[in-house]
Design a protein around this motif. Structure first.
Motif, mmCIF file in Angstrom:
data_model
loop_
_atom_site.group_PDB
_atom_site.id
_atom_site.type_symbol
_atom_site.label_atom_id
_atom_site.label_comp_id
_atom_site.label_asym_id
_atom_site.label_seq_id
_atom_site.Cartn_x
_atom_site.Cartn_y
_atom_site.Cartn_z
ATOM 1 N N SER A 1 7.032 29.850 73.550
ATOM 2 C CA SER A 1 7.380 30.061 74.882
ATOM 3 C C SER A 1 8.267 31.410 75.146
ATOM 4 O O SER A 1 8.206 31.978 76.047
ATOM 5 C CB SER A 1 8.605 28.941 75.055
ATOM 6 N N LYS A 2 8.992 31.768 74.017
ATOM 7 C CA LYS A 2 9.721 33.038 74.238
ATOM 8 C C LYS A 2 8.663 34.153 73.381
ATOM 9 O O LYS A 2 9.029 34.701 72.317
ATOM 10 C CB LYS A 2 11.015 32.970 73.616
ATOM 11 N N MET A 3 7.438 34.079 74.016
ATOM 12 C CA MET A 3 6.207 35.222 73.055
ATOM 13 C C MET A 3 6.894 36.458 72.967
ATOM 14 O O MET A 3 6.644 37.184 72.032
ATOM 15 C CB MET A 3 5.164 34.871 74.060
ATOM 16 N N ARG A 4 7.793 36.921 73.859
ATOM 17 C CA ARG A 4 8.215 38.456 73.904
ATOM 18 C C ARG A 4 8.571 38.698 72.555
ATOM 19 O O ARG A 4 8.464 39.812 71.932
ATOM 20 C CB ARG A 4 9.273 38.551 74.803
ATOM 21 N N PHE A 5 9.137 37.588 71.862
ATOM 22 C CA PHE A 5 9.807 38.026 70.446
ATOM 23 C C PHE A 5 8.800 38.069 69.352
ATOM 24 O O PHE A 5 9.118 38.873 68.291
ATOM 25 C CB PHE A 5 10.979 36.768 69.949
ATOM 26 N N VAL A 6 7.567 37.661 69.535
ATOM 27 C CA VAL A 6 6.560 37.731 68.507
ATOM 28 C C VAL A 6 5.807 39.099 69.058
ATOM 29 O O VAL A 6 5.446 40.005 68.161
ATOM 30 C CB VAL A 6 5.765 36.544 68.608
ATOM 31 N N SER A 7 5.667 39.122 70.177
ATOM 32 C CA SER A 7 4.863 40.474 70.682
ATOM 33 C C SER A 7 5.522 41.738 70.368
ATOM 34 O O SER A 7 5.078 42.803 70.148
ATOM 35 C CB SER A 7 4.367 40.287 72.269
ATOM 36 N N ALA A 8 7.002 41.745 70.470
ATOM 37 C CA ALA A 8 7.879 42.958 70.321
ATOM 38 C C ALA A 8 7.644 43.518 68.869
ATOM 39 O O ALA A 8 7.524 44.462 68.616
ATOM 40 C CB ALA A 8 9.285 42.662 70.586
ATOM 41 N N GLN A 9 7.400 42.323 67.910
ATOM 42 C CA GLN A 9 7.321 42.510 66.683
ATOM 43 C C GLN A 9 5.976 43.459 66.662
ATOM 44 O O GLN A 9 5.868 44.600 65.750
ATOM 45 C CB GLN A 9 7.269 41.454 65.757
ATOM 46 N N LEU A 10 4.867 43.109 67.168
ATOM 47 C CA LEU A 10 3.701 43.632 67.055
ATOM 48 C C LEU A 10 3.670 44.885 67.715
ATOM 49 O O LEU A 10 2.854 45.944 67.176
ATOM 50 C CB LEU A 10 2.548 42.664 67.477
ATOM 51 N N GLU A 11 4.416 44.912 68.592
ATOM 52 C CA GLU A 11 4.440 46.214 69.668
ATOM 53 C C GLU A 11 4.938 47.232 68.242
ATOM 54 O O GLU A 11 4.411 48.523 68.309
ATOM 55 C CB GLU A 11 5.108 46.040 70.649
ATOM 56 N N ALA A 12 6.064 46.893 67.729
ATOM 57 C CA ALA A 12 6.703 47.988 67.095
ATOM 58 C C ALA A 12 5.844 48.146 65.562
ATOM 59 O O ALA A 12 5.618 49.411 65.267
ATOM 60 C CB ALA A 12 8.064 47.300 66.457
ATOM 61 N N TYR A 13 5.084 47.183 65.411
ATOM 62 C CA TYR A 13 4.255 47.390 64.077
ATOM 63 C C TYR A 13 3.137 48.371 64.429
ATOM 64 O O TYR A 13 2.949 48.969 63.451
ATOM 65 C CB TYR A 13 3.587 45.891 63.600
ATOM 66 N N LEU A 14 2.523 48.174 65.514
ATOM 67 C CA LEU A 14 1.270 49.273 65.824
ATOM 68 C C LEU A 14 1.716 50.411 66.353
ATOM 69 O O LEU A 14 0.609 51.160 66.618
ATOM 70 C CB LEU A 14 0.449 47.984 66.810
ATOM 71 N N LYS A 15 2.932 50.677 66.418
ATOM 72 C CA LYS A 15 3.313 51.917 67.159
ATOM 73 C C LYS A 15 2.886 53.037 66.182
ATOM 74 O O LYS A 15 3.366 52.991 65.070
ATOM 75 C CB LYS A 15 4.967 51.952 67.330
ATOM 76 N N GLY A 16 2.001 53.897 66.884
ATOM 77 C CA GLY A 16 1.537 55.077 65.980
ATOM 78 C C GLY A 16 0.806 54.578 64.816
ATOM 79 O O GLY A 16 0.287 53.539 64.700
ATOM 80 N N ASP A 17 1.141 55.165 63.648
ATOM 81 C CA ASP A 17 0.635 54.604 62.575
ATOM 82 C C ASP A 17 1.589 53.666 61.632
ATOM 83 O O ASP A 17 1.472 53.502 60.262
ATOM 84 C CB ASP A 17 0.229 56.037 61.575
ATOM 85 N N ARG A 18 2.651 53.224 62.245
ATOM 86 C CA ARG A 18 3.495 52.578 61.348
ATOM 87 C C ARG A 18 2.876 51.414 60.590
ATOM 88 O O ARG A 18 3.242 51.053 59.326
ATOM 89 C CB ARG A 18 4.604 51.889 62.581
ATOM 90 N N TRP A 19 2.243 50.564 61.126
ATOM 91 C CA TRP A 19 1.526 49.533 60.138
ATOM 92 C C TRP A 19 0.827 50.263 58.983
ATOM 93 O O TRP A 19 0.825 49.529 57.788
ATOM 94 C CB TRP A 19 0.412 48.685 61.014
ATOM 95 N N LEU A 20 0.179 51.489 59.051
ATOM 96 C CA LEU A 20 -0.569 51.939 58.200
ATOM 97 C C LEU A 20 0.319 52.490 56.909
ATOM 98 O O LEU A 20 0.072 52.403 55.747
ATOM 99 C CB LEU A 20 -1.477 53.018 58.391
ATOM 100 N N GLU A 21 1.562 53.108 57.699
ATOM 101 C CA GLU A 21 2.642 53.882 56.692
ATOM 102 C C GLU A 21 3.231 52.666 55.839
ATOM 103 O O GLU A 21 3.377 52.880 54.617
ATOM 104 C CB GLU A 21 3.665 54.243 57.741
#
Lengths: 347, 347, 347, 347
Positions: free
Chosen positions: B236-256
């Motif tokens: 229901s409060k999906m923003r808290f999951v999507s916010a994690q993904l947004e930070a994770y996928l920012k630039g090359d952060r996930w690869l770093e």
């Protein structure tokens, strides 16, 4: 000024802080962590009996998994015809139970009645191979109509269920709001009244995403860890969910948050009831208001920036207003003032 | 000094910060929020094609739901015999697909081979009513053995699958580790090689609890929103999951984050390989090491406070070491030094 | 003198003879036999369009399997609230569809109405992830109340269903009785009116145990052979089922048998309606009578050796009388005479 | 001269006659008939213990329904890797059990071995939420390789299963052939050896279409009537199925029929083994022969009108020959003579 749902609110600061604090060091994954242990212990205190507790991420999973422990696939789950499990969970109970059948029961203001339950049960003899076998009764507390079952009402329904060897489930997505309204001990509205399993919600009342299945009968919980995993609800970093629950259940915090939401609902309902041509669909007991207002007033409120849902299951002009743990009283008062002004202008 | 799993680690600070930042104001619930929209847009950038993206809370649900969109209940999902979906998800794929059958394929170091796939397919004629119908191929990238499929390997397997009208799923619980190791564009190891749906993991690589089903073929995603809800994964409060993904996928952060975990694995493996009587089960490509050490060395390491799991599917003395996005190089070096000392003492 | 059900009757002699005749030589098993081929060809003649036909052993399987081809597991099957699939098949549709939800619709004398259907559909927007997706409409012909839909009634309902991309199923356990009553071509009350799949019953009308799923849209039948096997309905010696169907469908034999049953029902209903204090619940169109008689008359009939079921879903004193393909007119007349005598004695 | 399967044969004359005789008068439908009662009583005699018996129409349903009473949906059913339930029932066990997982075990000539069973069980700790829970062991008697488990072999496997609280199922599609070969009492190869539920087949051995689930533990059968209905296997005119079983089980008739089929298999195998370049895959114990013959001989046999299946799971040139209750010894001798001539010509 958003009255659409308690789900549009964020998280309570102390619950968010608990998540932040939980981010320290390594912790055993998949729920074998001290946070989860403490949640179970705290729930045993709150309910004054040793419980088994299983945290999950969503209310839908919380209900559907709980039901899967109570009914065989050839069973029937009896519930109110407006129950969330019946109308708004997209068949999740059917998926998780392996195809059990939800049987809707009528009843005013969201409540199953003893007569409604008995009538349905009389239509199905135990063991008749042509009919699904009544296996569980599911009650929502607070109900989908924003009302609350009294302990004696639950006990009367549970007794009928038990006479047919059915189990009793409680959908407590807004359990805190119900307990806060009733002013009873949590045990009185659950296991002492005959409830076997509670889906205890925290998300709507200040958590980020945390619900917990609470078993009052440990025997029913025996393989529930397996069911939770199979249902995709065993979070690997469960500490972040359990930490929310721990903060939520600390002292009376969960009731405090609910009392605020309830108080805001009462305040708003009382303010609106003073207007002409207004009718409440149900008594306002928890944190939801179902109310009919003149269409002009509704349009005016929306134009003024108030956000809320039409309640399409009722007559045109009916809306639902949901108050949250963090609703600003000033927003409530602004809603009342604006509606009052609009109603006066229309008169 | 905990090498048990990448799941015992907490969250990366920037991902946690994104959750904190997301706790502002009211936001439409159940995934119709700007965070989720931005995640889908960012994934479309990363994969250089318009994708449909659905965030969920667990890897098990991410896989099981993805597969449910690819196979009918009478279908077969072909996968490696050591695949997580086959061994470690407690039948979740069977639950979410309505009883599809997982068919295990052999192959060294966690990889399905073209021959293994072809042999199995030859045993089942399309439409033969006596046999489940091959519907999907599921590949794990990085594999359960810590190895990575090359794009050409995936393409060869996907081509065989497509010749039988099967769909291709990728279990990417450690997708970042694979892309980081391979040094290829994400598109090359997914849709350009024939993958239809990716379970893209973030939890093991620094999120609190966030995975996302990525559809490269929008037609397959048509009713996935419904499946996600029914599967209890529409927070229901999906923003808290999507916010994690947004930070994770920012630039090359996930690869770093993945590069660090991979580098730690390489460092640890190289250090241990210098010891006598040591054998690696598989090439170390991602962030996992499967290695056999003398029992005395293992006992000594444990006595010294190092924590890791025995790998019971292999010969006694075999352990699994998993390195995380935040593993301290000093811990790695301490592990090597201690093991070296213990091995020398035993010699 | 047994009026409990058309299921208590045995088999028509010519249908039994066909089974005897089929017991010659070896025949390819699992449905790839000439009997099954001829049944499909004959059904294509009867329905004036090329159909795909799949014989099965029971009516419950016939319905549940047919529905499994029409709805995804997250779908809803809309049907009359007294439909056999809803009340009397013990959740078989839920099992075979993987948990689809049956949504009951109201309507007099066993018939779904356009308004009832539209009302329900308006409550569920396509793609709304919170609600099961309307996927199929199931109509029973003749209905559970012994009435028959006119072709125009079916067409009106099917049109509404199609406007929402739903498929239309017909439960034709007593299809012959309906066609016999209506005096229309089989095509008119099925595919020309918008029906996609028919569960065509033979067992109640003179077969030993034989039903057939008839697909008017071959595309829907594509994987049905697989579903039938998986559902445990692919008989190894299928010739013995198909031979029954072949005999049943030879010329007008199926209609002849139904006309007799219908005529017996009309004769009995007309005889009973002459008595005082008698009320028919529904028009008698097929071979079932739902009627209320004085309790004394009922007791007297039973004492005289007449066997029938109380209809407990209606007021006390209501019974169901079912006439069969082989009901002896003398038994009907004896029933009327006895009831008349009993009623006179009571007056 | 058809050696493809025992399913291509028709019905034994006395079994067909029983069906004819059953077509008299009205009989209570849905299995509450005297035929079904007598079958249960006769099975209790045959097995020397009170059993619960449920007739069904197909072997696939017989197995899948039986398993559904033994395993929860999160359970594992361990079986031989060539078991019919694993390879040839198109996922029916998965459907009827709600998604339980079949776990294949290796073993020569179609038999599960104690070591194979123990190895698999050691990989799964009871209650480990990541793995499906071993719930049932399914043994096929006679096996898919045409061999028969000795009572002591069954007992040894059952004991291991019971030590993990697993239930034991026996797929007895060719149970009569096994008992006829072993020359033991039926009880010795079933419940006295630890079997809980038997799928007792009649169709392959002379019935038209009749199998029966036999429960040796009545507690397991408690809700099986409901499961059978929900699974679409409660025939309305069940008398026609039960009458077959009654004739089949009269005296030693079922063993007599099996003895003939077995004798024909032995005769054929002995005749063929005299030829050069011939190899039997498995000992011939029941009524199936798996044998490798020179391709020229096979082509010649086919040209001469002999019909049989290639056994594609083995080396080219391998065929399966199945002998039936009514195989004509002259056909067997003709097969041997023709093969002998062809082999001689080729030499």
């Amino acid at each position: 000024m958003d009255f659409r749902s308690d789900n549009v609110a964020g998280a309570a600061p102390d619950i968010l802080q608990a998540v932040i604090d939980a981010n320290a060091g390594t912790v055993t994954s998949y729920g074998a962590d001290p946070y989860s242990e403490r949640v179970e212990a705290r729930l045993s205190e709150i309910f004054e009996t040793p419980v088994k507790a299983f945290a999950v991420a969503t209310g839908t999973a919380c209900n559907a998994l709980a039901l899967s422990a109570l009914t065989p696939p050839y069973g029937a789950v009896l519930c109110h015809e407006e129950a969330h499990i019946q109308l708004d969970e997209c068949g999740a109970p059917e998926l998780f139970t392996g195809g059990a059948k939800l049987v809707p029961l009528p009843g005013a203001s969201g409540k199953v009645t003893p007569d409604g339950l008995r009538n349905m049960l009389e239509q199905t003899l135990t063991g008749d191979p042509h009919r699904v076998q009544p296996a569980a009764l599911s009650l929502t507390q607070a109900t989908e109509a924003g009302t609350c079952y009294r302990p004696a009402e639950i006990a009367a329904l549970a007794e009928i269920a038990r006479s047919r060897k059915m189990k009793v489930h409680m959908d407590g997505a807004r359990f805190a709001n119900a307990v806060a309204h009733l002013g009873v001990k949590p045990a009185e509205t659950t296991w002492r009244a005959g409830v076997d399993v509670l889906s205890f919600g925290a998300t709507k009342n200040g958590a980020l995403g945390a619900e917990v299945v609470v078993f009052f009968d440990p025997a029913l919980a025996e393989m529930f860890a397996v069911r939770r995993k199979r249902g995709g609800q065993l979070l690997s970093k469960m500490r972040f969910v359990s930490a929310q629950l721990e903060a939520y259940l600390k002292g009376d915090r969960w009731l405090e948050l609910a009392r605020h939401a309830n108080a805001m609902a009462t305040r708003l309902a009382q303010g609106l009831q003073r207007l002409p041509q207004v009718s409440l669909l149900h008594p306002v007991e928890a944190n939801e208001i179902f109310i009919r207002l003149p269409q002009g007033v509704l349009a005016g409120l929306r134009a003024a920036g108030f956000n809320f849902y039409d309640w399409t299951d009722a007559a045109p002009g009916t809306i639902r207003l949901v108050l949250a743990f963090n609703t600003d009283p000033a927003d409530v008062d602004a809603f009342i003032a604006t509606a009052t002004k609009l109603a006066a202008a229309a008169a």
